[in-house]
Design a protein around this motif. Structure first.
Motif, PDB file in Angstrom:
ATOM      1  N   SER A  49       0.918  -1.150   0.087  1.00 35.59           N
ATOM      2  CA  SER A  49       0.215  -0.101   0.075  1.00 35.59           C
ATOM      3  C   SER A  49       1.045   1.348   0.027  1.00 35.59           C
ATOM      4  N   LYS A  58       1.687  10.189  -3.349  1.00 31.46           N
ATOM      5  CA  LYS A  58       1.005  10.659  -2.187  1.00 31.46           C
ATOM      6  C   LYS A  58       2.128  10.638  -1.262  1.00 31.46           C
ATOM      7  N   SER A 119     -17.991  -3.549  12.392  1.00 35.02           N
ATOM      8  CA  SER A 119     -19.156  -2.860  11.362  1.00 35.02           C
ATOM      9  C   SER A 119     -20.651  -3.065  11.608  1.00 35.02           C
ATOM     10  N   HIS A 140     -14.811   3.584  13.809  1.00 32.65           N
ATOM     11  CA  HIS A 140     -15.245   2.659  12.618  1.00 32.65           C
ATOM     12  C   HIS A 140     -14.593   3.381  11.286  1.00 32.65           C
ATOM     13  N   PHE A 141     -13.548   2.501  10.750  1.00 33.65           N
ATOM     14  CA  PHE A 141     -12.914   3.102   9.453  1.00 33.65           C
ATOM     15  C   PHE A 141     -13.415   2.333   8.391  1.00 33.65           C
ATOM     16  N   ASN A 143     -12.833   1.210   4.174  1.00 32.15           N
ATOM     17  CA  ASN A 143     -11.898   0.394   3.265  1.00 32.15           C
ATOM     18  C   ASN A 143     -11.874   0.958   2.022  1.00 32.15           C
ATOM     19  N   PRO A 144     -10.821   1.441   1.409  1.00 30.69           N
ATOM     20  CA  PRO A 144      -9.391   1.277   2.008  1.00 30.69           C
ATOM     21  C   PRO A 144      -9.102   2.322   2.850  1.00 30.69           C
ATOM     22  N   PRO A 146      -6.315   3.865   3.645  1.00 28.78           N
ATOM     23  CA  PRO A 146      -5.442   5.071   3.305  1.00 28.78           C
ATOM     24  C   PRO A 146      -6.075   5.941   2.565  1.00 28.78           C
ATOM     25  N   VAL A 147      -7.434   5.506   1.923  1.00 28.85           N
ATOM     26  CA  VAL A 147      -7.868   6.468   1.122  1.00 28.85           C
ATOM     27  C   VAL A 147      -9.186   7.162   1.505  1.00 28.85           C
ATOM     28  N   MET A 148     -10.098   6.545   2.097  1.00 23.78           N
ATOM     29  CA  MET A 148     -11.296   6.744   2.792  1.00 23.78           C
ATOM     30  C   MET A 148     -11.148   7.573   4.034  1.00 23.78           C
ATOM     31  N   ASN A 190     -23.143   1.860   7.569  1.00 25.53           N
ATOM     32  CA  ASN A 190     -23.568   0.628   7.203  1.00 25.53           C
ATOM     33  C   ASN A 190     -25.191   0.395   7.439  1.00 25.53           C
ATOM     34  N   MET A 226     -17.214   2.001  -7.485  1.00 22.80           N
ATOM     35  CA  MET A 226     -17.369   0.703  -7.507  1.00 22.80           C
ATOM     36  C   MET A 226     -18.895   0.286  -7.486  1.00 22.80           C
ATOM     37  N   LEU A 231     -17.821  -3.968  -5.033  1.00 18.54           N
ATOM     38  CA  LEU A 231     -17.616  -3.603  -3.573  1.00 18.54           C
ATOM     39  C   LEU A 231     -17.724  -4.695  -2.607  1.00 18.54           C
ATOM     40  N   PHE A 234     -14.744  -6.444  -2.575  1.00 15.47           N
ATOM     41  CA  PHE A 234     -13.677  -5.701  -1.670  1.00 15.47           C
ATOM     42  C   PHE A 234     -13.894  -5.781  -0.356  1.00 15.47           C
ATOM     43  N   VAL A 235     -15.028  -5.510   0.043  1.00 16.29           N
ATOM     44  CA  VAL A 235     -15.125  -5.695   1.480  1.00 16.29           C
ATOM     45  C   VAL A 235     -15.058  -7.166   2.211  1.00 16.29           C
ATOM     46  N   ILE A 243     -21.880  -9.582   9.029  1.00 16.89           N
ATOM     47  CA  ILE A 243     -22.330  -8.068   9.406  1.00 16.89           C
ATOM     48  C   ILE A 243     -23.847  -8.353   8.962  1.00 16.89           C
TER      49      ILE A 243
HETATM   50  N1  CAA Z   1      -2.316   5.896   0.164  1.00 17.28           N
HETATM   51  C1  CAA Z   1      -2.794   6.953   0.002  1.00 17.28           C
HETATM   52  N2  CAA Z   1      -3.344   7.216  -1.307  1.00 17.28           N
HETATM   53  C2  CAA Z   1      -3.790   6.305  -1.863  1.00 17.28           C
HETATM   54  C3  CAA Z   1      -3.496   4.897  -1.566  1.00 17.28           C
HETATM   55  C4  CAA Z   1      -2.556   4.623  -0.499  1.00 17.28           C
HETATM   56  N3  CAA Z   1      -2.119   3.516   0.035  1.00 17.28           N
HETATM   57  N4  CAA Z   1      -3.755   3.948  -2.609  1.00 17.28           N
HETATM   58  C5  CAA Z   1      -4.451   4.732  -3.430  1.00 17.28           C
HETATM   59  N5  CAA Z   1      -4.495   6.292  -3.103  1.00 17.28           N
HETATM   60  C6  CAA Z   1      -5.050   7.139  -3.886  1.00 17.28           C
HETATM   61  C7  CAA Z   1      -4.519   7.315  -5.204  1.00 17.28           C
HETATM   62  O1  CAA Z   1      -3.609   8.143  -5.089  1.00 17.28           O
HETATM   63  C8  CAA Z   1      -5.810   8.060  -5.692  1.00 17.28           C
HETATM   64  O2  CAA Z   1      -5.627   9.239  -5.419  1.00 17.28           O
HETATM   65  P1  CAA Z   1      -6.019  10.549  -6.500  1.00 17.28           P
HETATM   66  O3  CAA Z   1      -7.444  10.319  -6.906  1.00 17.28           O
HETATM   67  O4  CAA Z   1      -5.737  11.713  -5.911  1.00 17.28           O
HETATM   68  O5  CAA Z   1      -5.170  10.146  -7.601  1.00 17.28           O
HETATM   69  C9  CAA Z   1      -7.133   7.408  -5.015  1.00 17.28           C
HETATM   70  O6  CAA Z   1      -6.526   6.823  -3.845  1.00 17.28           O
HETATM   71  C10 CAA Z   1      -7.803   6.329  -5.615  1.00 17.28           C
HETATM   72  O7  CAA Z   1      -7.028   5.408  -5.736  1.00 17.28           O
HETATM   73  P2  CAA Z   1      -6.725   4.438  -7.047  1.00 17.28           P
HETATM   74  O8  CAA Z   1      -6.662   5.539  -8.303  1.00 17.28           O
HETATM   75  O9  CAA Z   1      -5.547   3.636  -6.926  1.00 17.28           O
HETATM   76  O10 CAA Z   1      -8.058   3.429  -7.186  1.00 17.28           O
HETATM   77  P3  CAA Z   1      -9.484   3.965  -7.814  1.00 17.28           P
HETATM   78  O11 CAA Z   1      -9.548   5.228  -8.356  1.00 17.28           O
HETATM   79  O12 CAA Z   1      -9.659   2.793  -8.613  1.00 17.28           O
HETATM   80  O13 CAA Z   1     -10.108   3.927  -6.526  1.00 17.28           O
HETATM   81  C11 CAA Z   1     -11.094   3.218  -4.447  1.00 17.28           C
HETATM   82  C12 CAA Z   1     -10.246   2.818  -5.546  1.00 17.28           C
HETATM   83  C13 CAA Z   1     -10.686   4.355  -3.646  1.00 17.28           C
HETATM   84  C14 CAA Z   1     -11.312   1.888  -3.600  1.00 17.28           C
HETATM   85  C15 CAA Z   1     -12.399   3.423  -5.184  1.00 17.28           C
HETATM   86  O14 CAA Z   1     -12.861   2.480  -5.997  1.00 17.28           O
HETATM   87  C16 CAA Z   1     -13.556   3.599  -4.094  1.00 17.28           C
HETATM   88  O15 CAA Z   1     -13.638   4.481  -3.401  1.00 17.28           O
HETATM   89  N6  CAA Z   1     -14.432   2.634  -3.967  1.00 17.28           N
HETATM   90  C17 CAA Z   1     -15.440   2.704  -2.986  1.00 17.28           C
HETATM   91  C18 CAA Z   1     -15.068   2.114  -1.910  1.00 17.28           C
HETATM   92  C19 CAA Z   1     -16.041   2.074  -0.656  1.00 17.28           C
HETATM   93  O16 CAA Z   1     -17.239   2.072  -0.731  1.00 17.28           O
HETATM   94  N7  CAA Z   1     -15.652   2.112   0.654  1.00 17.28           N
HETATM   95  C20 CAA Z   1     -16.616   1.657   1.728  1.00 17.28           C
HETATM   96  C21 CAA Z   1     -16.885   0.101   1.954  1.00 17.28           C
HETATM   97  S1  CAA Z   1     -17.930  -0.045   3.276  1.00 17.28           S
HETATM   98  C22 CAA Z   1     -16.793  -0.014   4.484  1.00 17.28           C
HETATM   99  O17 CAA Z   1     -15.648  -0.037   4.520  1.00 17.28           O
HETATM  100  C23 CAA Z   1     -17.418  -0.495   5.912  1.00 17.28           C
HETATM  101  C24 CAA Z   1     -17.645  -1.610   6.488  1.00 17.28           C
HETATM  102  O18 CAA Z   1     -17.929  -1.904   7.786  1.00 17.28           O
HETATM  103  C25 CAA Z   1     -17.781  -2.755   5.617  1.00 17.28           C
END
Ligand code: CAA
Ligand code: NAD
Length: 284
Positions: A49, A58, A119, A140-141, A143-144, A146-148, A190, A226, A231, A234-235, A243
């Motif tokens: 990651s 980043k 969750s 509650h963080f 997924n992923p 680092p990004v959310m 959720n 997604m 998704l 992914f989850v 859940i």
């Molecule tokens: N550290 C920092 N930044 C990172 C990173 C890391 N490890 N990995 C990726 N990124 C950044 C990328 O640089 C990119 O940034 P920019 O848009 O500024 O360029 C951004 O994150 C998107 O990453 P990618 O381009 O690699 O991938 P993507 O555009 O295909 O997006 C995704 C991937 C972020 C997963 C996107 O598909 C997404 O948001 N999906 C929905 C995820 C979601 O709904 N999550 C919630 C799930 S429910 C939950 O989590 C709760 C539960 O209890 C189950």
């Protein structure tokens, strides 16, 4: 804030991300897994990651290395005793989470704040396994990690106000945006997202569309990054199944009931990306 050293229990999809963001924010981070194999695959997940973050501009190679230098991996729970905050991201099982925190409660320092990344379980149910209900909270963080940006901070009727303040400052210090939630199953996101995801499986079972078309429709029609079935992969279909059962138990409404297909896929070991196959085939 007083949170300088963080313990993370579980280094799977979520624990690895939580450990990564804590270490990237400059906090000393100890991550614990059940055995050396799971620990090394979790640490490798963090490495990958961070590598991706460097590739995407980043973070720098120096910061990546400094981050890795702040992470200690262990299988010994005792190494978390002096942490200021311990966040668990282990399997979505009330029994497992209660067992873990009851054990930690015996040896962690009195001021350590305990947090669950659950969750769908209520924080109250887990907190009652310890003698420190005032210092127990939900973090509650998403997924992923680092990004959310979102972290749902979940207080119980017993959580001390200072713990809310300390954890809010912690969430902001690691670059996330806190939202304060009541301790209902599923909190905010959720409570709304899980019925949508389960309905996507039901729509597929009813033949509304193919896996690909259901996902494509929600991406193009609603701008989702997604589709729901992607998704779910992914989850994790296993995590989603746990859940759904927990939320159905809590709310007793069909919309939270796991569809038969989800149960069949989990029994067949099709957990999604993590097992190489879910609604899609990831070839590994
Ligand atoms: N550290 C920092 N930044 C990172 C990173 C890391 N490890 N990995 C990726 N990124 C950044 C990328 O640089 C990119 O940034 P920019 O848009 O500024 O360029 C951004 O994150 C998107 O990453 P990618 O381009 O690699 O991938 P993507 O555009 O295909 O997006 C995704 C991937 C972020 C997963 C996107 O598909 C997404 O948001 N999906 C929905 C995820 C979601 O709904 N999550 C919630 C799930 S429910 C939950 O989590 C709760 C539960 O209890 C189950
Ligand atoms: P996962 O299966 O990827 O990881 C769980 C990890 O916990 C595994 O590596 C397992 O070996 C480890 N583990 C189990 N018991 C342990 C113990 N006693 N000590 C140390 N490690 C232990 O699961 P995940 O998707 O990371 O989910 C973890 C938690 O986070 C669950 O409560 C889940 O509901 C929640 N959550 C998941 C997501 C998601 O999108 N997957 C999002 C938010 C919250």
């Amino acid at each position: 804030m007083g949170i300088e050293k963080v313990g993370v229990v579980g280094c799977g999809l979520m624990g690895a991300g939580i450990a990564e963001v804590c270490a990237r924010a400059g906090l000393e981070t100890v991550v614990r897994e059940v055995n050396d194999d799971f620990l090394s695959s979790g640490l490798e997940r963090i490495n990958r990651s961070l590598q991706k973050a460097v590739k995407k501009g980043k973070t720098s190679e120096e910061d990546r290395d400094a981050t890795l230098g702040r992470i200690t991996g262990t299988t010994d729970l005792g190494e978390l005793n002096d942490c200021d905050l311990i966040v668990e991201a282990i399997v979505e099982s009330l029994e497992e989470k209660c067992r873990l925190f009851a054990e930690l409660d015996k040896s962690a320092k009195e001021t350590t704040i305990f947090a669950s990344n659950t969750s769908s379980l209520t924080i109250t149910q887990i907190a009652m396994a310890t003698e420190r209900t005032g210092r127990f909270i939900g973090l509650h963080f998403f997924n992923p990690v680092p990004v959310m940006k979102l972290v749902e901070i979940v207080r119980t009727l017993m959580t001390d106000d200072e713990v809310i303040d300390d954890t809010r400052q912690f969430v902001e210090a690691i670059g996330k945006a806190p939202v304060l939630c009541r301790d209902n199953s599923g909190f905010i996101v959720n409570r709304l997202l899980v019925p949508y995801l389960l309905d996507a499986i039901r729509a597929y079972e009813e033949g509304v569309g193919t896996v690909e078309d259901i996902d494509r429709a929600m991406q193009l029609g609603c701008g989702h990054p997604m589709g729901p079935l992607t998704l779910l992969d992914f989850v994790g279909l296993d995590t989603t199944y746990y859940i759904a059962n927990i939320m159905f138990e809590e709310y007793r409404e069909k919309r939270f009931a796991p569809p038969p297909l989800l149960k069949q896929m989990v029994l067949a070991g099709r957990f999604g990306r993590k097992s190489g196959r879910g609604f899609y085939d990831y070839g590994s």
